[in-house]
Motif scaffolding. Sequence first.
Motif, PDB file in Angstrom:
ATOM      1  N   ASN A  72       0.789  -1.214   0.000  1.00 32.97           N
ATOM      2  CA  ASN A  72       0.000   0.000   0.000  1.00 32.97           C
ATOM      3  C   ASN A  72       0.827   1.273   0.000  1.00 32.97           C
ATOM      4  O   ASN A  72       1.973   1.272  -0.416  1.00 32.97           O
ATOM      5  CB  ASN A  72      -1.013  -0.076   1.154  1.00 32.97           C
ATOM      6  N   ARG A 225     -15.699  -6.795  12.093  1.00 29.28           N
ATOM      7  CA  ARG A 225     -14.782  -7.555  12.938  1.00 29.28           C
ATOM      8  C   ARG A 225     -15.421  -8.059  14.234  1.00 29.28           C
ATOM      9  O   ARG A 225     -14.736  -8.476  15.142  1.00 29.28           O
ATOM     10  CB  ARG A 225     -13.521  -6.739  13.251  1.00 29.28           C
ATOM     11  N   MET A 255      -6.126 -13.984   2.346  1.00 27.26           N
ATOM     12  CA  MET A 255      -6.007 -13.165   3.547  1.00 27.26           C
ATOM     13  C   MET A 255      -7.051 -13.622   4.556  1.00 27.26           C
ATOM     14  O   MET A 255      -8.174 -13.956   4.163  1.00 27.26           O
ATOM     15  CB  MET A 255      -6.234 -11.687   3.185  1.00 27.26           C
ATOM     16  N   MET A 323       0.930  -9.416   8.103  1.00 26.21           N
ATOM     17  CA  MET A 323       0.805  -8.013   7.728  1.00 26.21           C
ATOM     18  C   MET A 323       0.971  -7.215   9.020  1.00 26.21           C
ATOM     19  O   MET A 323       0.013  -6.875   9.685  1.00 26.21           O
ATOM     20  CB  MET A 323      -0.577  -7.771   7.103  1.00 26.21           C
TER      21      MET A 323
HETATM   22  C1  GLC Z   1      -7.470  -3.920   6.004  1.00 22.08           C
HETATM   23  C2  GLC Z   1      -8.569  -4.750   5.365  1.00 22.08           C
HETATM   24  C3  GLC Z   1      -8.106  -5.618   4.226  1.00 22.08           C
HETATM   25  C4  GLC Z   1      -6.998  -4.913   3.468  1.00 22.08           C
HETATM   26  C5  GLC Z   1      -5.803  -4.776   4.401  1.00 22.08           C
HETATM   27  C6  GLC Z   1      -4.650  -4.000   3.760  1.00 22.08           C
HETATM   28  O1  GLC Z   1      -7.548  -3.979   7.392  1.00 22.08           O
HETATM   29  O2  GLC Z   1      -9.321  -5.570   6.263  1.00 22.08           O
HETATM   30  O3  GLC Z   1      -9.251  -5.859   3.390  1.00 22.08           O
HETATM   31  O4  GLC Z   1      -6.622  -5.675   2.333  1.00 22.08           O
HETATM   32  O5  GLC Z   1      -6.138  -4.165   5.631  1.00 22.08           O
HETATM   33  O6  GLC Z   1      -5.054  -2.690   3.515  1.00 22.08           O
END
Ligand code: GLC
Length: 744
Positions: A72, A225, A255, A323
């Motif tokens: 991102n 959530r 994911m 992540m």
């Molecule tokens: C967010 C979302 C997920 C997204 C990820 C990265 O929390 O739940 O859909 O792909 O983080 O932005």
Amino acid sequence: MLSTSDPDAVYFAKADSLLNLLTLEEKAGQMTNIGLTALTQGEFWTQADTLLLDSAKMSNLLITHGVGSVQNKGKYPPSKEEWYRIVKSIQDFTKANSRHQIPVLFGIDGVHGATYTAGSTIFPHQIALAATWNPEFSRITGEVTAYELRASSIPWNYAPVLDVSMQPLWGRIFETFGEDTYINRVMGAAYIEGAQGKSISDSISVAVCLKHFIGYGTPVSGKDRSPALIPEHYLRQYYLEPFRDAIDKGTLTVMLNSGAVNGVPGHIDKYLITDVLKGELGLKGFVITDWGDIARLVENHFVAKDKREATKLAVLAGADMCMVPYDASFAMDVIDLVQSGEIPMSRIDDAVRRILFVKFKLGLFEKSYHHPANFPEFASDSFANLSRMAAVEGITLLKNENNILPLKDNARTKVFVTGPTANSLTSLNGPWSRTFKGDDPTYDDKGKKTFLQAMQAKYGNGNVLYEQGTDFTGDIIDKTSILSKASNSEVVFICLGEQPTTEKFSDIHSLDLPPNQQELVKLLHTTGKPIVLVLLQGRPRVIREIEPLADAILMAYWPGHEGGEALAQLISGEESPSGKLPYTYPRYTNTLHTYQHKGSDKLDDNFGMNGFNPQWQFGYGLSYTSFGYSNFTLSTDTINTNYSIKGEVTVTNTGKYAGKEVVQLYIRDVVASITPDDRKLVGFEKISLNPGQSAKVSFTVSFNDLKFVGLNNKWIAEEGDFELLIGGNPSDMVKKSFYYKTSK
Ligand code: GLC
């Protein structure tokens, strides 16, 4: 082991040989995903105005800790040229300074276009693609998004969302393909076909990432959530099949669900992740956690006393990549947990092998960035036209009294446009657009028209009067001017809906459309002018009180930045509406049934069976023309195991406009060992017919279509009576019965 005939064997072989060279520290780094702004100057959340990479941070994270994945952006959407600069710098830095020169895997949320790249094509959100009931638009969206992501040197897309959602209160239902399993299966497979193309290593294809496995879309409370209660036989029947189809289609990454199902947080459910997703469904690639979800196991789910324990639970359950996305803490916990013997090296090797396999299959070792000049179609008019066509086919006409639409005689018609979503591109794009929440007009694309601007272009500025009327929840502004302009117009367009936002920020306490917006409609109804409601929203907000005051209602969802043009073309009759609801539209905020509405869900308040009475049903949508169904025949009225039924029906355009019809096919199991669905969608086909034209639609109902998942969690079909329903609107179906015999 993979047989040598497996085309993926070569990539696993490469992964194995590289894996054998890695230290534990290097393996832990490959399992780590961080946000781009962990590598740029300034603080993580400062939303830097320029994404300038910080070499000390890069050295620490990419080299010392060997972080293998970045994702991102900051606040603003970089151009494709800037993405090239950023990704090339990261890849070149890693190549020049790391021991094994393993390319970084860059991922991003391209959920309705490569929206985090400035100027890219923005498509309708998934819910609007589902409303087209035309899988070709899902495929196209996947394909164009992949092209424009690769133009930005990004090869991994956190899409599609394959969460079936049976909870319209949930703020992210717009990101899904709606409440029905079959539509999710068909649209999901089509999206993946477009996105992954012939090979994910092609410079116009990407690797998709299904999300969010599994059961995230139906929280009991409707809050994002929050816990879901889904018995396994329901989880398998309604939620699992879209993921199975997608993995059969070649999906390599998934994911996880940030919520919890039946009390087990999605991130530590070993049975679902390892036994079902990797074992039963055969996922070859890897599983990534959602944003910050290791920490959430401690802070929100209370299943771990600290992040170290949470890491252990998630990795042992089957999570392969985390992540994080702020730092290298996860990697350090992994190293410590392996050295203490709490996580076996075999689990780490399995995770890293999966990750390296995907990197090899993506061709990243050969080419880890692309020059944007090689993508001449980026943001092209032809891509914009595809987005507009998708919007046209998804927008759903819910009411059209006295055929007020299409608006006659463009030249002389004077209209009044008002409402909080009338003159805003962000109200067309929705969330996950140029910014995460999608509510910031700073980055609106020049040259794209709001609904107001599209109407002005269509009918002439002098014929289109405007007042904002109100914002999403505030008081009505300038009533005098509103009433005066409405009184001087022939038709009033009131554009209502939701302020774009998503995730926890989208939680609401009532599905009712905010009262101020409803007051605006009631005020304008006093003028006696015909009213057309335009709803720009992700959820089906309750409008029971104002529905009778409108002559026409268009549900436009979040149609993307060609959506204004699409609406104006539908209103003028240049295009004819053909969308159908992909979810049930509730009449009351606390009466949230879905179209399956089993058995006692039908009970009304007098113990009758008329309790299912939504504002509009799943599958409902009007056209400017009408369609008749005739000659509905079946090849037999009795079938045995492994047999199928062939059928056909003639559809005729009985009106005076050309139009598209969505022919929907449902099965009803009349009696079953557990309460059956009222009906189950098993097929659909969208056809175009000119006035007076007929077409034969043929279909095959297979033995598998009769099945449901029993209490033994196995798909079963039971002997007995069944009904087939076919038609274009749920309350207007033709029906035929047949019997299924298990014995010969
Ligand atoms: C967010 C979302 C997920 C997204 C990820 C990265 O929390 O739940 O859909 O792909 O983080 O932005």
